[in-house]
Enzyme design. Structure first.
Site, PDB file in Angstrom:
ATOM      1  N   ASP A 190      -0.201   0.230  -4.289  1.00 25.06           N
ATOM      2  CA  ASP A 190      -1.969   0.067  -4.286  1.00 25.06           C
ATOM      3  C   ASP A 190      -2.450   1.414  -3.401  1.00 25.06           C
ATOM      4  OD1 ASP A 190      -4.786   0.022  -4.055  1.00 25.06           O
ATOM      5  OD2 ASP A 190      -4.481  -1.982  -3.205  1.00 25.06           O
TER       6      ASP A 190
ATOM      7  N   GLU B  16      -2.584   0.672  -8.281  1.00 17.44           N
ATOM      8  CA  GLU B  16      -4.074   0.428  -8.128  1.00 17.44           C
ATOM      9  C   GLU B  16      -4.843   1.305  -7.409  1.00 17.44           C
ATOM     10  OE1 GLU B  16      -5.796  -3.446  -6.009  1.00 17.44           O
ATOM     11  OE2 GLU B  16      -4.085  -3.671  -6.774  1.00 17.44           O
TER      12      GLU B  16
ATOM     13  N   GLU C 141     -11.614  -3.317  -8.308  1.00 16.70           N
ATOM     14  CA  GLU C 141     -12.164  -3.983  -7.010  1.00 16.70           C
ATOM     15  C   GLU C 141     -13.317  -3.448  -6.385  1.00 16.70           C
ATOM     16  OE1 GLU C 141     -10.162  -2.924  -3.045  1.00 16.70           O
ATOM     17  OE2 GLU C 141      -8.760  -2.828  -4.350  1.00 16.70           O
TER      18      GLU C 141
ATOM     19  N   LYS D 152       0.777  -1.139   0.071  1.00 16.04           N
ATOM     20  CA  LYS D 152       0.276  -0.070   0.127  1.00 16.04           C
ATOM     21  C   LYS D 152       0.988   1.362   0.012  1.00 16.04           C
ATOM     22  CE  LYS D 152      -3.695  -2.437   0.491  1.00 16.04           C
ATOM     23  NZ  LYS D 152      -4.638  -2.668  -0.525  1.00 16.04           N
TER      24      LYS D 152
ATOM     25  N   HIS E 290      -9.698  -9.837  -7.946  1.00 15.28           N
ATOM     26  CA  HIS E 290      -9.227  -9.122  -6.553  1.00 15.28           C
ATOM     27  C   HIS E 290      -9.715 -10.047  -5.496  1.00 15.28           C
ATOM     28  CE1 HIS E 290     -10.905  -6.638  -3.098  1.00 15.28           C
ATOM     29  NE2 HIS E 290      -9.407  -6.096  -3.045  1.00 15.28           N
TER      30      HIS E 290
END
Length: 364
Positions: free
Chosen positions: A192, A218, A244, A163, A294
């Site tokens: 992400d 992402e 997602e 992340k 996902h």
């Protein structure tokens, strides 16, 4: 084709060994059991990580059951009729999440009747597919993040995802640089942002984060911000992954037609189950883009073995159904040395436990 004789649901709350957020250490799973008028059974599920589980179950128990009882057990025929019936309550979101519960149960019923596992029912194309290590780790300090990445390397993953989105961009740069050094030049690194940025912040962030050669960024923006993604697409060469939090094939078609994403990431539950997931996969295949399911490897791993454009499956650390105590071990899908394999169990290959299972969270 037999008709649906009964639909029953149960709601379980399962404690995660590694909670994604301290204030919500659970995942919620709604088990859906179907019996047809010949006595054959199927068991499916739907899923909400933190909120909405009781609303999803209520929609299943009330509107979906009332509309589906006595109808065909063929999921591909029934799904569009139910989606139309529920559309007044919303084209996606709680409606599609609820539909996934019945849809997966009907696919399980179909597989059990045929004596085939899901991959073989759909036409298995391969026996293995790659997995990448993933985790909800923005809250981890640098040492804990490094330890997680080292666990993924030791487990044989050749790609990982972390992340980004710290308030201070310099901290993001330090963290991704550290991870890149741990991975070396040959393993892929995905990042992400979980919808944390606006366009300007995304552009400025990616200019600096690009130094680690990310395989994709992402959800840099809110998933609904198609115009923003069009602007971002013109401002960065880093591949964009998205999907997602996209709930219908119509929205996926919009993303594909506008050329704003390189990697599409449908969640098999959020889009409404296996039936719409397969339609979205065909759309992505026709567009020549990459499909990266996902989460939910217990189900998406089986789908990946039957779909041509899936090259890897997401494996979030300690979030599989066996790890959270939601299904009896061993599960139908195993991941070892970075490879996903699926046993040939009839139907979807597992049944959600109908009780809450408490486990002790791992200290962070």
């Amino acid at each position: 084709m037999p008709g649906i004789a009964s639909i029953t649901t149960s709601l379980g709350r399962f404690t995660m060994p590694r909670p994604w957020v301290p204030e919500a250490p659970w995942l919620h799973l709604i088990r859906v059991d179907v019996v047809d008028d010949e006595g054959a059974t199927g068991s499916g599920f739907t899923w909400t990580p933190t909120i909405g589980a009781t609303a999803v179950r209520a929609l299943l128990d009330d509107d979906i059951a009332a509309a589906a009882l006595g109808s065909t057990t063929d999921p591909e025929s029934l799904w569009p009729r139910l989606w139309t019936h529920l559309h007044e309550a919303g084209g996606g979101g709680i409606t599609t999440i609820a539909l996934a519960g019945l849809d997966t149960a009907l696919w399980d019923l179909r597989g059990r009747r045929a004596g085939l596992g899901l991959s073989d029912l759909l036409g298995r194309r391969r026996d293995t597919v790659r997995a990448y290590g993933s985790g909800v780790n923005l809250h981890l300090d640098a040492a804990s993040l490094a330890a997680q990445v080292e666990r993924w390397i030791a487990a044989g993953y050749d790609a990982v995802k972390i992340k980004v989105g710290k308030p201070d961009l310099a901290e993001d740069v330090d963290r991704v640089t550290m991870v890149r050094e741990l991975l070396g030049p040959d393993r892929r690194l995905m990042i992400d942002a979980n919808q944390r940025w606006d366009v300007d912040r995304a552009v400025s962030s990616l200019e600096r984060l690009g130094v680690v050669d990310p395989a994709w960024i992402e959800e840099p923006l809110r998933s609904d911000d198609t115009a923003g993604y069009e602007r971002l697409r013109q401002a960065t060469d880093i591949p964009i992954a998205l999907g997602e939090n996209v709930h219908t094939i119509h929205r996926f078609r919009d993303l594909v037609d506008r050329g704003v994403a390189d990697v599409l990431q449908p969640n098999v539950v959020r889009v409404g189950g296996i039936t719409p997931f397969l339609a979205i996969a065909a759309l992505v295949d026709d567009a020549g883009l990459t499909l990266a399911p996902h989460l939910l490897p217990d189900l998406s791993g089986q789908l990946a073995l039957a779909l041509p454009q899936v090259t890897e499956v997401e494996d979030v650390e300690d979030a599989g159904f066996v790890a959270i105590g939601a299904i009896d071990p061993p599960g139908p899908v195993t991941i070892a040395e970075g490879l996903v394999q699926a046993e040939r169990r009839p139907g979807i290959g597992f049944v959600i436990r109908d009780r809450v299972v408490e486990t002790t969270p791992v200290a962070r």
